[in-house]
Design an enzyme around this catalytic site. Structure first.
Site, PDB file in Angstrom:
ATOM      1  N   THR A 190      28.784  28.675  40.231  1.00 13.11           N
ATOM      2  CA  THR A 190      27.899  28.791  39.066  1.00 13.11           C
ATOM      3  C   THR A 190      28.771  28.848  37.820  1.00 13.11           C
ATOM      4  O   THR A 190      29.866  29.410  37.867  1.00 13.11           O
ATOM      5  CB  THR A 190      27.076  30.093  39.183  1.00 13.11           C
ATOM      6  OG1 THR A 190      26.116  29.920  40.203  1.00 13.11           O
ATOM      7  CG2 THR A 190      26.373  30.464  37.885  1.00 13.11           C
ATOM      8  N   GLY A 220      17.102  32.354  41.136  1.00 14.58           N
ATOM      9  CA  GLY A 220      18.114  33.404  41.040  1.00 14.58           C
ATOM     10  C   GLY A 220      18.123  34.044  39.655  1.00 14.58           C
ATOM     11  O   GLY A 220      17.185  33.884  38.866  1.00 14.58           O
ATOM     12  N   GLY A 242      26.827  35.460  40.924  1.00 12.76           N
ATOM     13  CA  GLY A 242      26.847  36.266  42.141  1.00 12.76           C
ATOM     14  C   GLY A 242      25.520  36.194  42.861  1.00 12.76           C
ATOM     15  O   GLY A 242      24.732  35.268  42.640  1.00 12.76           O
TER      16      GLY A 242
HETATM   17  N1  ASP Z   1      23.729  33.771  40.594  1.00  7.65           N
HETATM   18  C1  ASP Z   1      23.413  32.503  41.187  1.00  7.65           C
HETATM   19  C2  ASP Z   1      22.096  32.595  41.905  1.00  7.65           C
HETATM   20  O1  ASP Z   1      21.820  33.622  42.515  1.00  7.65           O
HETATM   21  C3  ASP Z   1      24.444  32.017  42.137  1.00  7.65           C
HETATM   22  C4  ASP Z   1      25.867  32.210  41.713  1.00  7.65           C
HETATM   23  O2  ASP Z   1      26.148  32.763  40.673  1.00  7.65           O
HETATM   24  O3  ASP Z   1      26.768  31.788  42.427  1.00  7.65           O
HETATM   25  O4  ASP Z   1      21.347  31.642  41.892  1.00  7.65           O
END
Ligand code: ASP
Length: 323
Positions: A190, A220, A242
């Site tokens: 991300t 998310g 995250g």
């Molecule tokens: N936070 C993002 C989600 O939950 C994924 C990530 O940050 O890697 O969609």
């Protein structure tokens, strides 16, 4: 009585005391360890982070706005297949790429976001269009795709977003028992950017494909204002990465800004405290924060986070936790 020259002198002093521009970026947090990345991959990731920093830093160094800088930075990372945003996004359980993005302007707390979009080449630009050219803050799925076309934003076919490595990750997930489908580690990358400009304004941008194998229209934290993205000139700008489910429950980005604004905490103390809360609930990930006072910090509870920062003093990128 205040005279005009006195006002001019005061504002001159205020400008002199400003801390200067600052840019902090992330390209995702997770189980990022030396033995998991080949030297070539490590180099490609660092090059991608450096290119993104350069795009934003050029704007900020020339006196441009934090908002323009975070958008430009995120676009570079969206176009880079090494990151889970735009091109290179993870796959849904059905084998499609559905993208989420959000942007926020600390000057006015104007914000724009889109979720579940499938055809906009740069989702962060769609988020900005939602903010600036619609009366709304958050658009979803077909409606957001339609708004993007109506706004004449660059469209891309499904093949643009698709990459073999992300497909392999989906296949790996699908081969597991269904109870293990929720794997926050199958998705590194991300992207996010937070910036402070020379006029003392902050902005935040976050863009993602979400989690590998996501189903049922799962959303998310990234496009949720206050969870994965927030900016407020009275406090800070935050972009998170995250396990989104935990970041939503903690209201991470807004909580960090509230601790700074109401509690008077430093950016590092606020970010660390809120990441500790995420950890207590069982969540992993990280955040980047800048403040109008000139602080620029990272906080993460994973082995690594793709990250970088730039200011008039120089630039640096890092991948592993011990760098
Ligand atoms: N936070 C993002 C989600 O939950 C994924 C990530 O940050 O890697 O969609």
């Amino acid at each position: 009585m205040m005279t005009t020259p006195a006002i001019a002198a005061d504002s001159q002093t205020a400008a002199d005391q400003r801390p200067g521009w600052r840019l902090v970026i992330h390209g995702g947090a997770g189980v990022i360890e030396r033995h998991r990345l080949t030297p070539d991959k490590d180099r490609e990731i660092r090059d991608g982070l450096e290119r993104a920093l350069a795009a934003g830093a050029d704007i900020l160094a020339a006196g441009g706005s934090a908002l323009d800088a975070v958008e430009a930075t995120a676009k570079v990372l969206e176009d880079d297949p090494n990151f889970n945003a735009g091109r290179g996004a993870v796959y849904t359980y059905q084998g499609t790429n559905e993208l989420d993005a959000a942007i926020m302007d600390g000057r006015t707390r104007a914000a724009g976001a889109a979720t579940g979009i499938t055809a906009t080449r740069n989702p962060i630009t769609l988020a900005r269009a939602v903010m600036e050219r619609s009366p709304h803050v958050f658009l979803s799925r077909e409606g957001a795709d339609q708004f993007s076309r109506e706004q004449d934003l660059d469209q891309a076919p499904p093949e643009w977003f698709a990459t073999p490595e992300r497909l392999r990750q989906l296949e790996e997930l699908r081969a597991r028992p269904s109870a293990e489908y929720f794997d926050v580690d199958l998705k590194y990358g991300t992207v996010g950017a937070v910036a402070l400009d020379v006029n003392g304004h902050v902005a935040a941008a976050t863009s993602t494909g979400g989690l590998t194998g996501k189903r049922w229209g799962r959303i998310g934290d990234s496009p949720i204002i206050g969870a994965g993205t927030y900016a407020d000139d009275r406090a800070c700008a935050v972009s998170a990465t995250g396990a989104g489910e935990y970041f939503i429950r903690v209201g991470v980005a807004h909580e960090i800004c509230a601790r700074i604004r109401i509690g008077g905490e430093s950016a590092q103390a606020a970010a660390d405290a809120v990441m500790a809360e995420v950890g207590e609930l069982g969540g992993t990930g990280g955040v980047i924060v800048v403040t109008p006072r000139g602080e620029g910090v990272y906080s993460f509870n994973t082995p690594g986070m793709y990250r970088g920062e730039a200011s008039a003093a120089g630039r640096s990128v890092a991948v592993y936790g011990d760098e």
